[in-house]
Design a protein around this motif. Structure first.
Motif, PDB file in Angstrom:
ATOM      1  N   ILE A 222       0.839  -1.201   0.000  1.00 18.81           N
ATOM      2  CA  ILE A 222       0.000   0.000   0.000  1.00 18.81           C
ATOM      3  C   ILE A 222       0.869   1.244   0.000  1.00 18.81           C
ATOM      4  O   ILE A 222       0.571   2.237  -0.690  1.00 18.81           O
ATOM      5  CB  ILE A 222      -0.960  -0.019   1.205  1.00 18.81           C
ATOM      6  N   TYR A 253      -9.029  10.798  -1.197  1.00 21.31           N
ATOM      7  CA  TYR A 253      -7.853  10.037  -1.617  1.00 21.31           C
ATOM      8  C   TYR A 253      -6.661  10.961  -1.830  1.00 21.31           C
ATOM      9  O   TYR A 253      -5.550  10.673  -1.361  1.00 21.31           O
ATOM     10  CB  TYR A 253      -8.188   9.278  -2.899  1.00 21.31           C
ATOM     11  N   GLU A 302      -4.455  -7.295   5.267  1.00 22.91           N
ATOM     12  CA  GLU A 302      -5.025  -6.095   4.661  1.00 22.91           C
ATOM     13  C   GLU A 302      -5.148  -6.283   3.142  1.00 22.91           C
ATOM     14  O   GLU A 302      -4.918  -5.375   2.355  1.00 22.91           O
ATOM     15  CB  GLU A 302      -4.210  -4.846   5.008  1.00 22.91           C
ATOM     16  N   ALA A 305      -7.597  -3.965   1.281  1.00 25.51           N
ATOM     17  CA  ALA A 305      -7.039  -2.618   1.218  1.00 25.51           C
ATOM     18  C   ALA A 305      -5.960  -2.523   0.144  1.00 25.51           C
ATOM     19  O   ALA A 305      -5.853  -1.517  -0.571  1.00 25.51           O
ATOM     20  CB  ALA A 305      -6.468  -2.226   2.579  1.00 25.51           C
ATOM     21  N   SER A 309      -6.285  -0.169  -3.135  1.00 21.35           N
ATOM     22  CA  SER A 309      -5.236   0.842  -3.326  1.00 21.35           C
ATOM     23  C   SER A 309      -4.619   0.744  -4.713  1.00 21.35           C
ATOM     24  O   SER A 309      -4.262   1.762  -5.323  1.00 21.35           O
ATOM     25  CB  SER A 309      -4.154   0.688  -2.253  1.00 21.35           C
ATOM     26  N   TYR A 570      -6.623   4.202   1.727  1.00 24.29           N
ATOM     27  CA  TYR A 570      -6.125   3.373   2.826  1.00 24.29           C
ATOM     28  C   TYR A 570      -4.698   3.766   3.172  1.00 24.29           C
ATOM     29  O   TYR A 570      -3.872   3.975   2.277  1.00 24.29           O
ATOM     30  CB  TYR A 570      -6.098   1.892   2.435  1.00 24.29           C
ATOM     31  N   HIS A 571      -4.410   3.859   4.455  1.00 21.22           N
ATOM     32  CA  HIS A 571      -3.038   3.804   4.953  1.00 21.22           C
ATOM     33  C   HIS A 571      -2.715   2.340   5.274  1.00 21.22           C
ATOM     34  O   HIS A 571      -3.598   1.568   5.657  1.00 21.22           O
ATOM     35  CB  HIS A 571      -2.871   4.636   6.231  1.00 21.22           C
ATOM     36  N   SER A 572      -1.457   1.977   5.144  1.00 18.77           N
ATOM     37  CA  SER A 572      -1.055   0.611   5.465  1.00 18.77           C
ATOM     38  C   SER A 572      -0.922   0.419   6.969  1.00 18.77           C
ATOM     39  O   SER A 572      -0.411   1.292   7.674  1.00 18.77           O
ATOM     40  CB  SER A 572       0.289   0.286   4.800  1.00 18.77           C
ATOM     41  N   ARG A 573      -1.381  -0.728   7.437  1.00 20.22           N
ATOM     42  CA  ARG A 573      -1.166  -1.116   8.838  1.00 20.22           C
ATOM     43  C   ARG A 573       0.077  -1.977   8.984  1.00 20.22           C
ATOM     44  O   ARG A 573       0.512  -2.271  10.094  1.00 20.22           O
ATOM     45  CB  ARG A 573      -2.373  -1.888   9.366  1.00 20.22           C
TER      46      ARG A 573
END
Length: 726
Positions: A222, A253, A302, A305, A309, A570-573
């Motif tokens: 991501i 976004y 994820e 996500a 992305s 989305y931000h990455s976890r």
């Protein structure tokens, strides 16, 4: 009803869906060759498809087998006894339908999938049907639905011939989908303007062919996608009219992208800022961009996500709905697509419907002749949730068909303990022995490819009729026929009175009318006469008005409420289980070229086993040096869940801090070499797909390898004992 003519069919391995021809020989057996008329593969075939006939007759399960408990040996029983046992068990649980579950497979034909849905979700009133596609493509399903409003890859294989940038991420296409990769590589080799970017923590055979290889850290996908998008936005390389007219959510976004400066992204991904900028410039300078992905994105906590992305990149540049472009999920199994169309996951109903949608439930209830409210509005158990239910004791009957979860599911030691607690496990399979058979009470012998007729849908939405050309051995029966017989014995005679798989397909196709995956114009007869066809294929097509189904969304309208595609920021976890001081390396898993899944077929093909004789662990020289490891040394790999042993393969093709193990070896083929003894079952919250591609591990040099344990086959005396009563 063995055929004596050339018979057209589809390869039963990966989702490329190559066309095959079975050719009778003077010796009375069959030779397999590629079908030059099949539009998906044009006569090409890989080693798995070429050798398929060598496995068909090996180690077959030929008769129903039963035992009261797992400590007893199996004994042969009749189909009458087996069906009676199943019927009684189900009747005892009909007041608590959620105490039953079925776990199916992308190896099913669509007809098998469909009858299973009608039985389990319709007449048994539980949505507890899931399939090994949950481990394979469910994040792709969720990503497509989030961004476009419906499942279904919008691209086709012709786009491989027309794109000028192929963006391959999380896919070792050269080994896992070789026929498609050869199509790309052929263009690339002969000087076309095609450029290839490959994104993967391993420098695979696919990456060797790339113009730009990005060896990113596991879990940073991501960040990479958002980093490329940040640069494109900064440079003004967006399709503003498309964004304005055809999408929703771009402002949110764009705001998210502001924090993805190249230096920050490069550090997170473990690549240089220059490589990131080069990737963005290749995207900037290309008119037709085709992105392709597989398990590297899907098998993630994820996963949804990641896919949304990647789709965001296509939406911001208008790269969809035209030849040579779009986000293209490469399906892992031959009929995972058909399973999605038939409703073969615990949240789906046939025709790309959802169990949560009241109108969808009502449509299916009406088609199946069920009273209103018969279908539960609650999604059923996913594959990993079924294991939790066995642990808790809430699942009393577990029916597994055409898959081998005692190798493929994550956190295997936990799975084994849960299956040992199962009060009654039915295992419907073509082969014996398998690792899962060890945990079953009742074995049902199923026909496989070549022995039954039905359809499969490949990655480009192309439906192929796979025709029977061999007689079923022993007492094997088609999966759909077994499910239908159980339905009839439970008293649902008319709804399951199918005379042939063509009847099953006709009912399924009618239920897809006016749905995105419309099969309503198709039939076994049409497919036999005209060859493979792509959906949508509505029944009202005429000669002067034939829909071109090669690509979806060519009118740039999407099956959402307002007709617009969605930007999903989305931000990455990051990884669900990153490396730490106790487990300092990240293990990733995958396939090798010759083997397929858990070797149920390919482990029985001499040419393939010689090609891939044993498992291994890829280790970067920097990490190997710390442990004084040499090539071939025995390595013990430990995680928080278990341990396994592999010979070391020291290579610079893997990034430092990351190790790789192939996923094909279960206890039948090697001792203590199960990669899923190490993996965890933390799953994507949207798709329910577990993160099989990354877990934290520690390595140590072992003194030796554990001795291989032999799994005994059923002895003849037990096979011949037909007097046992259940």
């Amino acid at each position: 009803m063995t055929s004596h003519q050339v018979t057209k069919t589809q390869c039963p391995y990966c989702g490329v869906g190559c066309g095959l021809e079975a050719v009778p020989t003077p010796a009375g057996d069959w030779k397999i060759r590629g079908d030059r008329e099949h539009p998906s593969s044009l006569g090409m075939v890989c080693v798995k498809g070429a050798t398929i006939m060598e496995s068909v007759s090996q180690d077959r399960l030929l008769y129903p087998m039963f035992r009261e408990n797992l400590e007893q040996p199996f004994r042969r029983i009749s189909w009458e006894q087996a069906l009676q046992e199943i019927t009684i068990r189900i009747q005892d649980l009909q007041d608590t339908p959620d105490a039953m579950a079925m776990y199916g497979s992308g190896q099913f034909l669509t007809e098998d999938y469909y009858v299973a849905q009608k039985l389990i979700k319709g007449y048994l009133r539980t949505n507890n049907f899931d399939a090994n596609s949950r481990l394979c493509m469910s994040s792709a399903v969720s990503g497509y639905i989030q961004s476009f409003g419906s499942d279904g890859p919008p691209c086709c294989y012709e786009d491989l011939d027309q794109c000028d940038l192929a963006f391959l991420v999380g896919t070792n296409t050269a080994e896992c989908h070789p026929i498609l990769f050869n199509r790309l590589k052929k263009r690339h080799r002969f000087g076309s303007p095609l450029k290839i970017i490959v994104v993967d923590p391993r420098k695979t055979q696919t990456a060797e062919a790339a113009d730009l290889y990005l060896g990113i850290q596991p879990g940073s996908d991501i960040d990479l996608f958002n980093g490329i998008a940040h640069l494109l936005l900064r440079w003004g390389e967006i399709d503003a009219p498309f964004i304005e007219d055809c999408t929703q959510g771009f402002a949110q976004y764009a705001a998210l992208l502001s924090s993805y400066e190249p230096e920050t992204v490069a550090q997170r991904c473990g690549i240089s800022p220059e490589d990131l900028i080069q990737a963005a410039k290749l995207w900037q300078g290309s008119q037709k961009i085709l992105s392709l992905w597989s398990m590297g994105l899907n098998q993630s906590s994820e996963g949804t996500a990641k896919i949304s992305s990647l789709i965001n990149l296509h939406l911001m540049t208008g790269q969809i709905g035209k030849p040579g472009m779009g986000p293209f999920s490469l399906t892992g199994q031959p009929n995972a697509m058909g399973g999605r169309e038939a409703g073969g996951l615990s949240h789906l109903l046939p025709g790309y419907r959802s169990v949560k949608n009241p109108q969808h439930r009502a449509e299916v209830e009406q088609a199946w002749g069920l009273p209103s409210g018969s279908i539960s509005p609650q999604p059923g158990l996913t594959a990993t949730e079924m294991i939790s239910a066995l642990e808790a004791g809430s699942l009393q009957l577990f029916w597994i068909a055409a898959t081998n979860p005692l190798v493929s599911l994550p956190d295997l030691e936990r799975v084994k303990k849960a299956l040992r607690k199962s009060p009654f496990t039915i295992y419907q399979e073509a082969y014996y022995p398998t690792e899962t058979a060890e945990y079953a009470h009742l074995l049902l012998p199923a026909c496989q490819w070549s022995e039954k007729t039905g359809v499969m849908t490949n990655s480009e939405r192309r439906v192929t009729l796979c025709q029977q050309f061999q007689d079923p051995p022993g007492e094997t029966r088609p999966d759909w026929d077994i499910f239908a017989e159980v339905g009839r014995r439970l008293g649902f005679v008319e709804p399951f009175q199918f005379q042939s798989s063509a009847d099953v397909y006709a009912e399924f196709a009618a239920l897809t009318e006016n749905r995105p995956c419309d099969h309503s114009g198709l039939s076994h007869a049409l497919l036999a006469e005209q060859g493979p066809q792509q959906w949508p294929y509505p029944k009202d097509q005429t000669q002067d008005k034939i829909l071109d189904p090669a690509r979806l969304y060519t009118d740039l309208r999407f099956p959402t409420v307002d007709g617009r595609a969605r930007f999903i920021p989305y931000h990455s976890r990051g990884l669900a289980e990153p490396a730490d001081p106790q487990y300092p390396l990240v293990l990733t898993t995958g396939r090798v070229y010759g083997h397929w899944h858990t070797q149920t077929r390919t482990g029985r093909v001499e040419k393939i086993t010689k090609m891939h004789p044993q498992p291994f662990i890829e280790i970067h020289p920097h990490d190997a040096e710390k442990l004084a490891l040499q090539n071939g040394d025995p390595v013990q790999v430990s995680s928080a869940r278990g341990q396994a042993y592999f010979p070391a393969k020291i290579t610079r093709a893997i990034a430092p801090g990351t190790v790789f193990v192939p996923m094909h070896w279960g206890s039948l083929w090697a001792e203590s070499a199960e990669c899923n003894a190490l993996t965890h079952d933390i799953s994507c919250p949207v798709s329910g797909q577990p993160e099989l591609k990354a877990c934290a591990v520690a390595l140590s040099k072992a003194e030796s390898f554990p001795p291989k344990l032999e799994i005994e086959k059923i002895v003849p005396e037990e096979v011949l004992d037909v007097s046992v009563s259940v």
